[in-house]
Design an enzyme around this catalytic site. Sequence first.
Site, PDB file in Angstrom:
ATOM      1  N   HIS A   1       0.831  -1.206   0.000  1.00 33.97           N
ATOM      2  CA  HIS A   1       0.000   0.000   0.000  1.00 33.97           C
ATOM      3  C   HIS A   1       0.871   1.265   0.000  1.00 33.97           C
ATOM      4  O   HIS A   1       0.466   2.304  -0.526  1.00 33.97           O
ATOM      5  CB  HIS A   1      -0.920   0.029   1.227  1.00 33.97           C
ATOM      6  CG  HIS A   1      -1.988  -1.018   1.189  1.00 33.97           C
ATOM      7  ND1 HIS A   1      -1.771  -2.315   1.597  1.00 33.97           N
ATOM      8  CD2 HIS A   1      -3.279  -0.952   0.788  1.00 33.97           C
ATOM      9  CE1 HIS A   1      -2.896  -3.004   1.455  1.00 33.97           C
ATOM     10  NE2 HIS A   1      -3.818  -2.203   0.975  1.00 33.97           N
TER      11      HIS A   1
ATOM     12  N   ASP B   1      -4.788  -5.920  -7.823  1.00 32.89           N
ATOM     13  CA  ASP B   1      -5.040  -5.353  -6.508  1.00 32.89           C
ATOM     14  C   ASP B   1      -5.372  -3.875  -6.750  1.00 32.89           C
ATOM     15  O   ASP B   1      -5.292  -3.382  -7.885  1.00 32.89           O
ATOM     16  CB  ASP B   1      -3.807  -5.512  -5.612  1.00 32.89           C
ATOM     17  CG  ASP B   1      -4.138  -5.449  -4.121  1.00 32.89           C
ATOM     18  OD1 ASP B   1      -5.232  -4.963  -3.768  1.00 32.89           O
ATOM     19  OD2 ASP B   1      -3.300  -5.875  -3.313  1.00 32.89           O
TER      20      ASP B   1
END
Length: 433
Positions: A256, A329
């Site tokens: 992330h 993702d």
Amino acid sequence: MRTTGLAAIATMVAGCAGAGAGTSPPVKPAAGQAGIAATSATPSTSATPKPTGVEAVLARMSVEDKVGQLFMPVLYGPAADGSSGENQARFGVGTPAKAVAKYRPGGVILFPWAGNIKDVRQVVALTNGLQKASPKIPLLIGADQENGRVSRLAPLVTDMPGASVIGSTGDPSLARKAARVTGTELRALGINLDFAPVADVNINPKNPVIGPRAYGSDPRKVAPMVAAAVQGFHDAGIASTAKHFPGHGDTNVDSHSGLPVIQHSLSQWSRLDAPPFAAAIGKDVDAIMSAHVVMPKLDPSGDPATLSKPILTGLLREKLGFDGVVSTDALDMAGVRKKYGDGQVAVRAIQAGVDLLLMPPDFPKAYQAVLAAVKSGRIPARRLDQSVRRLLKLKAARGLLERAPVADPAKAERVLRSPEHRKVAQLIKDRAR
């Protein structure tokens, strides 16, 4: 078990793809069969038969329709017809319903931080409203409901233990029960795809992003848990996504916020990372999500797996034989945005073998970049059709191709957090070690 390479994967799948899953119901048609099986007979005439099912839908679609199918954005607000400045800024229209009508995406994903999840009746009204805005091709409506640490539908759904707790029981049948409960509750809300189970093997105890989200650290034990969870979601009638391919378990960086690098060789990957994904494929998992990780010994380009043709097409498609939907993702994560702009990331992902572009941070830029790449031939028309066909087949397999089911708010209130479902959660907690 020390054998390596693809032979090890085949051995692992044979031993664990159905392990602990109990008596399985009939397996759904393999990717490519759903939606067309009933009409596959050729008429006894020389005339070319008209396309039916998936092929008929594909034949009716414009290029813009097809490009839209590749995307699953976040839309903002609690109501399909509720106006939002965030939607206006990001999509050029005020309401989620208008954004769906304008871009015709293949699906949407719900999040509490986007204002999508308030209470049961509100979520049902939202999902029904979003489906009404997409009358030609129903939407995939996704949620990131792993349970445990990642539980986007809390506190509406049953508080089910996370994967590491289930893994500690050593009983894959409990993974199946948990997935069936979660899938049943999601379906009652009008959600038809879960981004679960996590198929990563948590090899690195310092892993900042996977950890308890994985079933464990031994691929021989994780693989049957993943296979059983996929079956449980299918028992409930919703689509399942194994993640994060080719494996996010041996990282010390969170994708992330950064770009992890994993130095596994092909033989190490085959032995450590691949078995749970192979087991999921053995259970006809609907989708597999890519990881924003670099594996230089699998692809020396330095690109993350999400943008890697050697990994997504070479390993996943050709070596493991997966022909379902490959999802990225989230494309707003730093791990995939560092090297290329938000438009070119979307194009490169499709070129690598991706079918579904999840959560692009600049949706219009990504959409226009893919559309331009198709019109210029950088993404050939046949490649676009490949991905759209896979998405339509997924929808057909889950009963979503012709008409979306309408969720019933009263039924949802009865199903969510029911005594029966809470008993399953307690059973798992009691058996955890």
